[in-house]
Design a protein around this motif. Structure first.
Motif, PDB file in Angstrom:
ATOM      1  N   THR A  86     -13.139 -46.131  15.528  1.00 23.46           N
ATOM      2  CA  THR A  86     -13.902 -45.566  14.416  1.00 23.46           C
ATOM      3  C   THR A  86     -13.524 -46.331  13.151  1.00 23.46           C
ATOM      4  N   PRO A  87     -14.296 -46.174  12.072  1.00 21.78           N
ATOM      5  CA  PRO A  87     -13.889 -46.821  10.818  1.00 21.78           C
ATOM      6  C   PRO A  87     -12.471 -46.437  10.390  1.00 21.78           C
ATOM      7  N   LEU A  88     -12.088 -45.173  10.618  1.00 24.01           N
ATOM      8  CA  LEU A  88     -10.744 -44.746  10.224  1.00 24.01           C
ATOM      9  C   LEU A  88      -9.675 -45.438  11.065  1.00 24.01           C
ATOM     10  N   PHE A  89      -9.921 -45.599  12.344  1.00 29.03           N
ATOM     11  CA  PHE A  89      -8.990 -46.343  13.196  1.00 29.03           C
ATOM     12  C   PHE A  89      -8.802 -47.762  12.657  1.00 29.03           C
ATOM     13  N   SER A 109     -27.003 -49.207  11.020  1.00 27.76           N
ATOM     14  CA  SER A 109     -27.490 -50.197  11.978  1.00 27.76           C
ATOM     15  C   SER A 109     -26.311 -50.788  12.749  1.00 27.76           C
ATOM     16  N   ARG A 110     -26.519 -51.007  14.034  1.00 32.36           N
ATOM     17  CA  ARG A 110     -25.430 -51.521  14.871  1.00 32.36           C
ATOM     18  C   ARG A 110     -25.600 -53.012  15.141  1.00 32.36           C
ATOM     19  N   ALA A 111     -24.489 -53.728  15.044  1.00 30.91           N
ATOM     20  CA  ALA A 111     -24.481 -55.141  15.407  1.00 30.91           C
ATOM     21  C   ALA A 111     -24.289 -55.258  16.919  1.00 30.91           C
ATOM     22  N   ALA A 112     -24.208 -56.480  17.414  1.00 31.66           N
ATOM     23  CA  ALA A 112     -24.080 -56.687  18.859  1.00 31.66           C
ATOM     24  C   ALA A 112     -22.795 -56.078  19.415  1.00 31.66           C
ATOM     25  N   ASP A 113     -21.750 -56.012  18.584  1.00 36.86           N
ATOM     26  CA  ASP A 113     -20.484 -55.422  19.042  1.00 36.86           C
ATOM     27  C   ASP A 113     -20.457 -53.906  18.868  1.00 36.86           C
ATOM     28  N   GLY A 114     -21.581 -53.345  18.411  1.00 34.01           N
ATOM     29  CA  GLY A 114     -21.682 -51.903  18.258  1.00 34.01           C
ATOM     30  C   GLY A 114     -21.174 -51.375  16.941  1.00 34.01           C
ATOM     31  N   CYS A 115     -20.739 -52.260  16.043  1.00 29.72           N
ATOM     32  CA  CYS A 115     -20.181 -51.822  14.764  1.00 29.72           C
ATOM     33  C   CYS A 115     -21.272 -51.641  13.708  1.00 29.72           C
ATOM     34  N   THR A 116     -21.055 -50.670  12.839  1.00 30.29           N
ATOM     35  CA  THR A 116     -21.956 -50.421  11.718  1.00 30.29           C
ATOM     36  C   THR A 116     -21.429 -51.138  10.473  1.00 30.29           C
ATOM     37  N   ASN A 127      -8.271 -42.049  20.534  1.00 35.06           N
ATOM     38  CA  ASN A 127      -9.018 -42.941  21.417  1.00 35.06           C
ATOM     39  C   ASN A 127      -8.598 -42.692  22.869  1.00 35.06           C
ATOM     40  N   PRO A 128      -9.261 -43.320  23.847  1.00 36.75           N
ATOM     41  CA  PRO A 128      -8.926 -43.048  25.252  1.00 36.75           C
ATOM     42  C   PRO A 128      -7.483 -43.377  25.626  1.00 36.75           C
ATOM     43  N   ALA A 129      -6.832 -44.244  24.842  1.00 34.40           N
ATOM     44  CA  ALA A 129      -5.435 -44.586  25.119  1.00 34.40           C
ATOM     45  C   ALA A 129      -4.477 -43.542  24.557  1.00 34.40           C
ATOM     46  N   GLY A 130      -5.035 -42.510  23.903  1.00 36.64           N
ATOM     47  CA  GLY A 130      -4.190 -41.466  23.335  1.00 36.64           C
ATOM     48  C   GLY A 130      -3.642 -41.802  21.965  1.00 36.64           C
ATOM     49  N   GLU A 131      -4.219 -42.817  21.323  1.00 36.53           N
ATOM     50  CA  GLU A 131      -3.746 -43.237  20.005  1.00 36.53           C
ATOM     51  C   GLU A 131      -4.581 -42.574  18.910  1.00 36.53           C
ATOM     52  N   SER A 132      -3.934 -42.233  17.823  1.00 39.60           N
ATOM     53  CA  SER A 132      -4.604 -41.663  16.659  1.00 39.60           C
ATOM     54  C   SER A 132      -4.504 -42.662  15.508  1.00 39.60           C
ATOM     55  N   PRO A 133      -5.261 -42.444  14.424  1.00 44.09           N
ATOM     56  CA  PRO A 133      -5.151 -43.360  13.283  1.00 44.09           C
ATOM     57  C   PRO A 133      -3.725 -43.495  12.750  1.00 44.09           C
ATOM     58  N   ILE A 134      -3.004 -42.372  12.654  1.00 41.39           N
ATOM     59  CA  ILE A 134      -1.650 -42.475  12.091  1.00 41.39           C
ATOM     60  C   ILE A 134      -0.706 -43.190  13.057  1.00 41.39           C
ATOM     61  N   TYR A 135      -0.963 -43.069  14.351  1.00 41.49           N
ATOM     62  CA  TYR A 135      -0.166 -43.819  15.332  1.00 41.49           C
ATOM     63  C   TYR A 135      -0.283 -45.313  15.041  1.00 41.49           C
ATOM     64  N   LEU A 136      -1.518 -45.782  14.836  1.00 39.70           N
ATOM     65  CA  LEU A 136      -1.730 -47.208  14.590  1.00 39.70           C
ATOM     66  C   LEU A 136      -1.128 -47.637  13.258  1.00 39.70           C
ATOM     67  N   PRO A 173     -19.064 -41.311   8.967  1.00 39.49           N
ATOM     68  CA  PRO A 173     -17.634 -41.648   8.915  1.00 39.49           C
ATOM     69  C   PRO A 173     -16.948 -41.538  10.270  1.00 39.49           C
ATOM     70  N   GLY A 174     -17.569 -40.806  11.192  1.00 35.90           N
ATOM     71  CA  GLY A 174     -16.971 -40.634  12.517  1.00 35.90           C
ATOM     72  C   GLY A 174     -17.626 -41.469  13.591  1.00 35.90           C
ATOM     73  N   PHE A 175     -18.388 -42.483  13.180  1.00 36.82           N
ATOM     74  CA  PHE A 175     -19.073 -43.329  14.157  1.00 36.82           C
ATOM     75  C   PHE A 175     -18.069 -43.939  15.133  1.00 36.82           C
ATOM     76  N   VAL A 176     -18.411 -43.917  16.418  1.00 38.29           N
ATOM     77  CA  VAL A 176     -17.528 -44.443  17.461  1.00 38.29           C
ATOM     78  C   VAL A 176     -18.163 -45.674  18.087  1.00 38.29           C
ATOM     79  N   THR A 177     -17.424 -46.770  18.105  1.00 37.81           N
ATOM     80  CA  THR A 177     -17.932 -48.015  18.676  1.00 37.81           C
ATOM     81  C   THR A 177     -17.847 -47.961  20.204  1.00 37.81           C
ATOM     82  N   PRO A 178     -18.478 -48.919  20.884  1.00 44.91           N
ATOM     83  CA  PRO A 178     -18.371 -48.950  22.354  1.00 44.91           C
ATOM     84  C   PRO A 178     -16.932 -49.079  22.848  1.00 44.91           C
ATOM     85  N   LYS A 179     -16.039 -49.576  21.991  1.00 46.94           N
ATOM     86  CA  LYS A 179     -14.627 -49.690  22.371  1.00 46.94           C
ATOM     87  C   LYS A 179     -13.819 -48.491  21.878  1.00 46.94           C
TER      88      LYS A 179
END
Length: 342
Positions: free
Chosen positions: A95-98, A55-62, A123-132, A86-92
């Protein structure tokens, strides 16, 4: 009740007909609230009552996003077993892994990867989980991502290698991440933007602990960047005497000449980095080596008014009777340039 982990009240409400998917403030369900607080018993009760796992909240998160963001690995595992994406993508485009990687929740990272999350998503900025994870100095999350399949040769949107990014983060004492990357198979000699290695970047910023770790991992000490500079050149240019001494002790060429025929000693003398000058001379640099214009290190030090560097050069063997390309003595050059201190 869900946010406070009040299982008895939750069960009583559910048995009394309260819908498990009712939304409250900001579109959150009870499952969102329980996941955010890590109340696994409440999560199980809600799922048993057919609460919607994605289920999604107002911010699109599960609910899984909430568990990941707040670092609740058991809650995340419970949701994944019940079919959470596990790969759900929010409006921004997160993902949970990010979320888990950015906040350094290593246990959640491990759970998500075991549950099928893609470690190489971007993500659209070219960042990956390990980058963050690297950018924010989360060494354990970095280790979990590498163990879970992240490629150690990944580069950042700026063209940096992960080791270079970690070396930059070492300004905040992030040596652990550097060691985790090296231990996870990241090559110490990988080149990023402008052909620099992590050793170039660490030398440019004087990060001696990082330099030591990279050298221990057999990083090539005299590898050239795109401009032809070695790590020692970077240390000399930016005035890091201890870094220069460490590189020299590991075999760096004290008289290395760039494509423009500049040596580390010429760089240090011109900029007045007396500590680097002393380290280079002690490491065997030639104090009389001149640039193509005929200028020697002491010529550059005197011309630019760097008295301490000039003193270090004289103490290190420079001929006090040296003359400039114009035939001036050093004293005449100092007088001509108005360098009274020199």
């Amino acid at each position: 009740a869900a946010a406070h982990g009040d299982l008895k009240t939750i069960k009583r409400l559910l048995s009394g007909g309260t819908p498990p998917n009712a939304k409250g403030a900001r579109g959150n369900t009870a499952l969102h609230a329980a996941a955010a607080e890590g109340h696994t018993a409440v999560i199980r009760a809600l799922l048993a009552a057919n609460a919607l796992v994605d289920s999604r909240a107002a911010d699109g998160c599960t609910p899984l996003c909430r568990a990941a963001e707040h670092g609740h690995s058991e809650a995340a595992a419970t949701l994944l077993v019940s079919g959470a994406d596990p790969g759900f993508v929010t409006p921004k485009y997160s993902t949970p892994l990010f979320m888990a990687a950015e906040h350094g929740h290593a246990a959640v990272v491990e759970v998500l990867l075991r549950g099928g999350a893609d470690p190489e998503c971007w993500n659209p900025a070219g960042e990956s989980p390990i980058y963050l994870a690297v950018q924010n100095g989360h060494a354990e999350a970095v280790a979990a991502l590498l163990a879970g399949g992240t490629h150690p040769d990944t580069t950042t949107p700026e063209g940096l290698t992960l080791l270079q990014l970690a070396a930059k983060a070492a300004a905040k004492g992030d040596l652990k991440t550097v060691k985790r990357l090296l231990g996870g198979g990241t090559p110490p000699n990988a080149k990023g933007a402008h052909g620099n290695t992590a050793l170039h970047l660490a030398a440019a910023e004087g990060r001696t602990a990082v330099i030591r770790a990279l050298l221990a991992a057999h990083a090539p000490v005299d590898l050239r960047a795109a401009d032809g500079y070695t790590p020692l050149c970077r240390a000399a240019e930016h005035g890091h005497g201890e870094a220069a001494a460490m590189l020299l002790a590991s075999g760096a060429d004290a008289d290395f000449t760039t494509p423009k025929h500049i040596t580390p000693l010429l760089m240090a003398a011109e900029r007045g980095h007396a500590a680097v000058v002393a380290a280079l001379l002690e490491g065997g640099a030639d104090p009389e080596r001149r640039n193509p214009a005929g200028a020697s290190p002491i010529y550059l030090a005197v011309q630019n008014g760097h008295a301490a560097a000039a003193a270090a050069l004289l103490a290190g063997g420079t001929d006090p009777d040296s003359t400039t390309p114009e035939g001036l003595t050093l004293l005449e050059l100092a007088a001509k340039c108005g360098q009274v201190r020199v």
